[in-house]
Design a protein around this motif. Structure first.
Motif, mmCIF file in Angstrom:
data_model
loop_
_atom_site.group_PDB
_atom_site.id
_atom_site.type_symbol
_atom_site.label_atom_id
_atom_site.label_comp_id
_atom_site.label_asym_id
_atom_site.label_seq_id
_atom_site.Cartn_x
_atom_site.Cartn_y
_atom_site.Cartn_z
ATOM 1 N N ASP A 92 1.937 6.317 -4.633
ATOM 2 C CA ASP A 92 3.317 5.822 -4.535
ATOM 3 C C ASP A 92 4.258 7.018 -4.695
ATOM 4 N N ARG A 147 6.226 5.940 4.214
ATOM 5 C CA ARG A 147 6.675 6.229 2.850
ATOM 6 C C ARG A 147 6.078 7.528 2.319
ATOM 7 N N GLU A 249 1.165 1.204 -7.039
ATOM 8 C CA GLU A 249 2.614 1.221 -7.211
ATOM 9 C C GLU A 249 2.986 1.507 -8.664
#
Length: 391
Positions: A92, A147, A249
């Protein structure tokens, strides 16, 4: 080697055996002058960072320990070298960088590499005769997406790659990239300039038969089930999280400062009158290119969107125009552009009849390393991306 030692006699220590020196010679293709410069730079870097003395007492930030993915197996490949598995797609990026300083993450990763190299060197020196075992890396690219191409995170990755090339030369033996997604050529384009040709030659992009290829180099009872072997954790988990941290995450409870990444960004600043619109046009020459952008407004919100312009001049929205509170938190994003041609970023203040706005923005277009060639399958193309030389 004798001449190399003579040139370095003022800085050599007992730990600098022939195998250590050979790594620096190989890294600079046995050019004595370049190898000496590289070695001396490494000595200075280690003295400055104290990396070798801090490694035993280093305490990593909790968020890095829990949420940076990957790890080293407790077994070895068929040549007795260590095995590092990195499930990169589970990392993440924003969660980690919002939760600790960039330097903390870099130090954490330097420590991981230092421990791996030091442990391997200890094993090598204990062997008779002395053997130089390199590391096998399995880079699991499943889940890598836009991302992961966030600029602050890519800056961390390229810093690690640069440091690895300079201060941990020739420690990797082979790098297997498995389950590479379609966006991988763009991701690699961002990292490729920081890799030496000799390193790129060690990278192999594997296709659907990746398990068979990996098992040619690593015994099944050493590899976790998830990566083609038969090993599990005591509780039966096929990913062996006791060794290979799963990432995931990062909880927002770890977040500290989400707006610090704008400090070094080179913005373009424009004033938009009340009721007006500012457009930024840019051309894309290759399909599959990546747009990265960042913008902020001063004092009040602004509407933002992106359009594609076809040959007839018709506009098609690829990012719907909507209002962003970019005066509170800078807005950033990444977008894969499927078609070559003309695009326009729109900053729309037409809804505001009383206030002008000042915006500051940054954008970058990253193209894949190569065009897809007819007749090549995806794996061949991805391998060609790796091997392509920089101009």
């Amino acid at each position: 080697m004798t001449k190399f030692k003579e040139n370095l006699q003022d800085v050599l220590e007992t730990k600098h055996d022939d195998y250590c020196l050979l790594r620096f010679l190989r890294a600079r293709e046995f050019d004595l002058q370049k190898s000496e410069y590289m070695f001396r730079q490494d000595i200075e870097w280690r003295a400055k960072t104290k990396i070798d003395t801090l490694v035993d007492d280093y305490k990593a930030p909790e968020v890095c320990e829990k949420y940076w993915a990957g790890g080293v197996l407790d077994g070895y490949d068929k040549e007795q070298g260590p095995i590092w598995i990195l499930p990169a797609g589970t990392i993440d990026p924003k969660g980690l960088l919002y939760s600790c300083k960039t330097r903390d993450i870099l130090t954490f990763l330097y420590m991981q590499i230092t421990k791996l190299v030091r442990n391997n060197e200890t094993r090598c020196k204990q062997a008779c005769p002395r053997i130089d075992w390199g590391t096998t890396v399995i880079f699991d690219a499943e889940g890598i997406g836009l991302r992961h191409l966030w600029k602050p995170f890519i800056d961390v990755v390229t810093e690690i790659l640069s440091t690895g090339e300079l201060h941990y030369p020739e420690t990797g033996k082979r790098i297997f990239i498995i389950k590479a997604p379609a966006i991988f050529p763009v991701a690699f384009s961002l990292c490729k300039p920081f890799l030496k040709e000799h390193t790129k030659e060690k990278i192999k992009v594997l296709g659907g038969n990746w398990k068979e290829v990996v098992l040619e180099h690593i015994d099944a009872d050493v590899l976790p089930v998830h990566w083609g072997g038969t090993k599990t954790d005591p509780d039966g988990d096929p990913k062996c999280p006791s060794m290979i941290k799963p990432g995931g995450e990062v909880p927002k409870s770890y977040y500290k400062n989400v707006d610090r990444f704008e400090d070094d960004t080179k913005y373009i600043t424009k004033d938009i009158s009340r009721g007006a619109v500012h457009e930024v046009a840019f051309d894309v020459s290759q399909r599959g290119s990546l747009l990265r952008y960042l913008f902020k407004s001063n004092g009040h919100d602004i509407s933002f969107g992106i359009n594609y312009i076809d040959a007839a001049g018709k506009r098609t929205s690829i990012l719907e125009i909507k209002r962003y509170n970019s005066h509170m938190v800078p807005e950033d994003g990444e977008m894969e552009l499927e078609r070559p041609g003309k695009y326009i970023m729109v900053f729309d203040n037409s809804y505001s009849w009383t206030r002008g706005k000042r915006i500051s923005y940054w954008l970058e277009i990253v193209e894949p390393s190569l065009d897809l060639m007819e007749g090549d399958d995806d794996t061949d193309f991805l391998q060609a991306v790796i091997q392509e030389s920089d101009p």
